[in-house]
Design an enzyme around this catalytic site. Structure first.
Site, mmCIF file in Angstrom:
data_model
loop_
_atom_site.group_PDB
_atom_site.id
_atom_site.type_symbol
_atom_site.label_atom_id
_atom_site.label_comp_id
_atom_site.label_asym_id
_atom_site.label_seq_id
_atom_site.Cartn_x
_atom_site.Cartn_y
_atom_site.Cartn_z
ATOM 1 N N GLY A 104 -5.950 -8.577 2.006
ATOM 2 C CA GLY A 104 -7.321 -8.244 2.397
ATOM 3 C C GLY A 104 -8.016 -7.536 1.238
ATOM 4 O O GLY A 104 -7.760 -7.841 0.068
ATOM 5 N N GLY A 105 -8.877 -6.559 1.574
ATOM 6 C CA GLY A 105 -9.665 -5.869 0.546
ATOM 7 C C GLY A 105 -8.798 -5.239 -0.533
ATOM 8 O O GLY A 105 -8.951 -5.529 -1.729
ATOM 9 N N LEU A 106 -7.861 -4.387 -0.138
ATOM 10 C CA LEU A 106 -7.048 -3.683 -1.133
ATOM 11 C C LEU A 106 -5.998 -4.597 -1.761
ATOM 12 O O LEU A 106 -5.707 -4.490 -2.951
ATOM 13 C CB LEU A 106 -6.378 -2.452 -0.518
ATOM 14 C CG LEU A 106 -7.336 -1.347 -0.072
ATOM 15 C CD1 LEU A 106 -6.562 -0.163 0.480
ATOM 16 C CD2 LEU A 106 -8.243 -0.885 -1.208
ATOM 17 N N HIS A 164 -11.458 7.341 14.250
ATOM 18 C CA HIS A 164 -11.601 8.796 14.117
ATOM 19 C C HIS A 164 -12.903 9.327 14.731
ATOM 20 O O HIS A 164 -13.095 10.540 14.806
ATOM 21 C CB HIS A 164 -11.608 9.190 12.626
ATOM 22 C CG HIS A 164 -10.279 9.063 11.959
ATOM 23 N ND1 HIS A 164 -9.316 10.047 12.025
ATOM 24 C CD2 HIS A 164 -9.754 8.090 11.205
ATOM 25 C CE1 HIS A 164 -8.259 9.664 11.332
ATOM 26 N NE2 HIS A 164 -8.498 8.479 10.821
ATOM 27 N N GLU A 174 -9.978 1.537 11.188
ATOM 28 C CA GLU A 174 -9.218 2.802 11.289
ATOM 29 C C GLU A 174 -10.166 4.003 11.208
ATOM 30 O O GLU A 174 -9.932 5.020 11.850
ATOM 31 C CB GLU A 174 -8.156 2.878 10.189
ATOM 32 C CG GLU A 174 -6.996 1.922 10.454
ATOM 33 C CD GLU A 174 -6.101 1.741 9.232
ATOM 34 O OE1 GLU A 174 -5.877 2.707 8.505
ATOM 35 O OE2 GLU A 174 -5.638 0.592 9.014
ATOM 36 N N LYS A 191 -2.842 6.343 5.801
ATOM 37 C CA LYS A 191 -3.804 7.444 5.897
ATOM 38 C C LYS A 191 -3.448 8.458 6.988
ATOM 39 O O LYS A 191 -3.627 9.637 6.809
ATOM 40 C CB LYS A 191 -5.194 6.874 6.182
ATOM 41 C CG LYS A 191 -5.747 6.121 4.986
ATOM 42 C CD LYS A 191 -7.245 6.112 4.951
ATOM 43 C CE LYS A 191 -7.844 5.179 5.959
ATOM 44 N NZ LYS A 191 -9.263 4.907 5.639
ATOM 45 N N GLY A 199 -0.270 -7.959 2.461
ATOM 46 C CA GLY A 199 -1.663 -7.825 2.893
ATOM 47 C C GLY A 199 -2.558 -8.333 1.775
ATOM 48 O O GLY A 199 -2.522 -7.790 0.667
ATOM 49 N N ALA A 240 -9.547 -3.430 7.988
ATOM 50 C CA ALA A 240 -8.613 -2.445 8.541
ATOM 51 C C ALA A 240 -9.093 -1.022 8.248
ATOM 52 O O ALA A 240 -9.048 -0.150 9.124
ATOM 53 C CB ALA A 240 -7.207 -2.666 7.979
ATOM 54 N N THR A 241 -9.576 -0.806 7.028
ATOM 55 C CA THR A 241 -10.045 0.536 6.653
ATOM 56 C C THR A 241 -11.164 0.982 7.593
ATOM 57 O O THR A 241 -11.145 2.100 8.127
ATOM 58 C CB THR A 241 -10.560 0.513 5.192
ATOM 59 O OG1 THR A 241 -9.505 0.068 4.368
ATOM 60 C CG2 THR A 241 -11.021 1.885 4.744
HETATM 61 P P1 NAD Z 1 -7.930 -5.417 5.216
HETATM 62 O O1 NAD Z 1 -8.165 -5.608 6.658
HETATM 63 O O2 NAD Z 1 -8.997 -5.852 4.260
HETATM 64 O O3 NAD Z 1 -6.562 -6.136 4.757
HETATM 65 C C1 NAD Z 1 -5.373 -6.066 5.497
HETATM 66 C C2 NAD Z 1 -4.741 -7.455 5.448
HETATM 67 O O4 NAD Z 1 -3.484 -7.407 6.131
HETATM 68 C C3 NAD Z 1 -5.588 -8.519 6.143
HETATM 69 O O5 NAD Z 1 -5.870 -9.583 5.254
HETATM 70 C C4 NAD Z 1 -4.729 -8.962 7.336
HETATM 71 O O6 NAD Z 1 -4.868 -10.339 7.641
HETATM 72 C C5 NAD Z 1 -3.344 -8.615 6.837
HETATM 73 N N1 NAD Z 1 -2.385 -8.490 7.926
HETATM 74 C C6 NAD Z 1 -2.574 -7.961 9.157
HETATM 75 N N2 NAD Z 1 -1.453 -8.061 9.900
HETATM 76 C C7 NAD Z 1 -0.526 -8.674 9.131
HETATM 77 C C8 NAD Z 1 0.817 -9.084 9.344
HETATM 78 N N3 NAD Z 1 1.432 -8.882 10.510
HETATM 79 N N4 NAD Z 1 1.470 -9.695 8.322
HETATM 80 C C9 NAD Z 1 0.853 -9.924 7.145
HETATM 81 N N5 NAD Z 1 -0.429 -9.552 6.885
HETATM 82 C C10 NAD Z 1 -1.103 -8.955 7.865
HETATM 83 O O7 NAD Z 1 -7.551 -3.882 5.022
HETATM 84 P P2 NAD Z 1 -7.844 -2.950 3.775
HETATM 85 O O8 NAD Z 1 -9.215 -2.430 3.928
HETATM 86 O O9 NAD Z 1 -7.443 -3.639 2.531
HETATM 87 O O10 NAD Z 1 -6.859 -1.710 4.063
HETATM 88 C C11 NAD Z 1 -5.449 -1.810 4.022
HETATM 89 C C12 NAD Z 1 -4.838 -0.465 4.366
HETATM 90 O O11 NAD Z 1 -5.132 0.472 3.344
HETATM 91 C C13 NAD Z 1 -5.390 0.135 5.664
HETATM 92 O O12 NAD Z 1 -4.328 0.515 6.509
HETATM 93 C C14 NAD Z 1 -6.139 1.353 5.220
HETATM 94 O O13 NAD Z 1 -6.045 2.433 6.103
HETATM 95 C C15 NAD Z 1 -5.455 1.717 3.923
HETATM 96 N N6 NAD Z 1 -6.364 2.491 3.057
HETATM 97 C C16 NAD Z 1 -5.903 3.644 2.501
HETATM 98 C C17 NAD Z 1 -6.731 4.422 1.732
HETATM 99 C C18 NAD Z 1 -6.231 5.691 1.102
HETATM 100 O O14 NAD Z 1 -6.970 6.304 0.346
HETATM 101 N N7 NAD Z 1 -5.023 6.136 1.362
HETATM 102 C C19 NAD Z 1 -8.050 4.034 1.503
HETATM 103 C C20 NAD Z 1 -8.482 2.842 2.043
HETATM 104 C C21 NAD Z 1 -7.636 2.066 2.832
#
Ligand code: NAD
Length: 332
Positions: free
Chosen positions: A24-26, A199, A195, A125, A22, A191-192
């Site tokens: 994306g943001g994280l 809720h 998701e 999460k 992934g 995605a964050t």
């Molecule tokens: P994001 O949407 O910015 O990034 C996710 C990336 O995954 C995207 O670039 C997307 O293109 C890629 N992706 C999607 N399907 C894919 C696949 N089949 N194969 C390869 N790549 C694929 O999301 P984000 O905001 O970075 O969040 C990522 C995860 O982190 C989320 O599930 C979110 O719930 C979780 N998160 C957890 C916490 C925590 O405190 N535990 C906090 C924030 C986010």
């Protein structure tokens, strides 16, 4: 025994090769943070349609200002490329969406089927998704994977803080998490935010997953960019219950997310209440600095659990652990 000690020393001396799924943001925040670490380096990263593997280390600038799909070599199965190359990685950080509870367990199963032996850390999460990971325990153990689930901020940093705080009490009666998140625009953490929308009252995961970006934007506009979340299905409950601290219904998680402003709308707090052995009722409170971003509080701890996982792995300890069961280890 002698051999095991030597093995531990060798793995401590070496820079650990980390792959991130992934971008994306994280995922990109993880790339930037890893570039500042001496004990770990980014050696692989994959998004939907592209991947990069470089065991000498990947420059995070390669990923900056790129659409996640535009990174590296094109592939219809970019995750599959990381799975195929998995013997080269000491650890995998899953920064993928969790828009169905099955997606991440399916990805993890692919690593186990490949016979991967290393560390996997997720920042899942939802309680349902974390429970599905625990169900994979025997498969993960047989493959030789040390897996830490719920290893972000909440669940993650705050859950582990609750597990530490619990020790002042003879009985824990409640854990209340209230998070504040500020992001400049929802597109940086799609995605964050999606998701989180799941809720809200009148929404669920399926509905949020099916919304177009325009519909998400409209929903955010209706709410002036602010999401107020209550009684969330958050795995802090499952993780604290598994750690034997309190039953899941006594854990409450809510928060406020501002999708148009980097400043946090409220400070993030974890309040644990309990009874002491000498008859007092009191609370411990853990407050995150307002200037620390969601990315700092998710990715930093995730890498901390990665390091703890690497140490467990070197000692031959495999299987699924929750973030309330293990202390993250600070990565230099
Ligand atoms: P994001 O949407 O910015 O990034 C996710 C990336 O995954 C995207 O670039 C997307 O293109 C890629 N992706 C999607 N399907 C894919 C696949 N089949 N194969 C390869 N790549 C694929 O999301 P984000 O905001 O970075 O969040 C990522 C995860 O982190 C989320 O599930 C979110 O719930 C979780 N998160 C957890 C916490 C925590 O405190 N535990 C906090 C924030 C986010």
């Amino acid at each position: 025994m002698k051999q095991q000690v030597l093995h531990i020393k060798r793995s401590e001396d070496r820079v650990a090769n980390i792959a991130v799924l992934g971008a994306g943001g994280l995922g990109t925040a993880a790339a930037r943070m890893l570039a500042m670490k001496k004990e770990m380096r980014l050696a692989g990263i994959a998004d939907k349609t592209g991947y990069v593997v470089d065991l000498e280390g990947i420059d995070p600038e390669l990923l900056e200002n790129k659409k996640p799909g535009d990174i590296g070599m094109k592939s219809d199965d970019a995750i599959g490329e990381i799975v195929k190359n998995s013997a080269n990685f000491d650890g995998i950080f899953l920064a993928l969406p969790n828009l169905t509870d099955e997606f991440i367990p399916e990805v993890v199963s692919r690593f186990a089927e490949q016979g991967y032996s290393g560390v996997i850390v997720d920042a899942l999460k939802r309680s349902g998704a974390v429970e599905k990971i625990f169900e994979l325990d025997s498969m993960i153990r047989e493959s030789g994977i040390t897996y830490i689930t719920g290893a972000g901020a909440t669940p993650g940093l705050l859950t582990c803080a609750a597990a530490i705080a619990a020790n002042s009490f003879i009985e824990v009666t409640g854990v209340d998490i209230n998070f504040g998140v500020g992001v400049a625009n929802w597109e940086s953490y799609r995605a964050t935010i999606r998701e989180d929308i799941a809720h809200l009252e009148g929404f669920d995961l399926e509905k949020a997953a099916g919304m177009t970006c325009a519909e998400i934007k409209e929903e955010l506009d209706r709410r002036k960019g602010i999401l107020r979340l209550h009684d969330m299905e958050h795995a802090d409950d499952v993780l604290l219950e598994r750690a034997g601290i309190l039953s899941r219904e006594k854990v409450k998680v809510g928060g406020t997310v501002d999708t148009r402003n980097l400043e946090k709308p409220v400070s993030t707090t974890m309040t644990l209440t309990g009874k002491t052995f000498d008859g007092n009722v009191s609370s411990h409170r853990f407050i995150l600095g307002d200037e620390t971003t969601m990315a700092s509080n998710v990715v930093g701890p995730a890498l901390g659990w990665m390091k703890a996982g690497l140490e467990f792995h070197a000692r031959g300890i495999y299987g699924v652990f929750g973030s309330a069961e293990i202390m993250p280890r600070f990565v230099r």
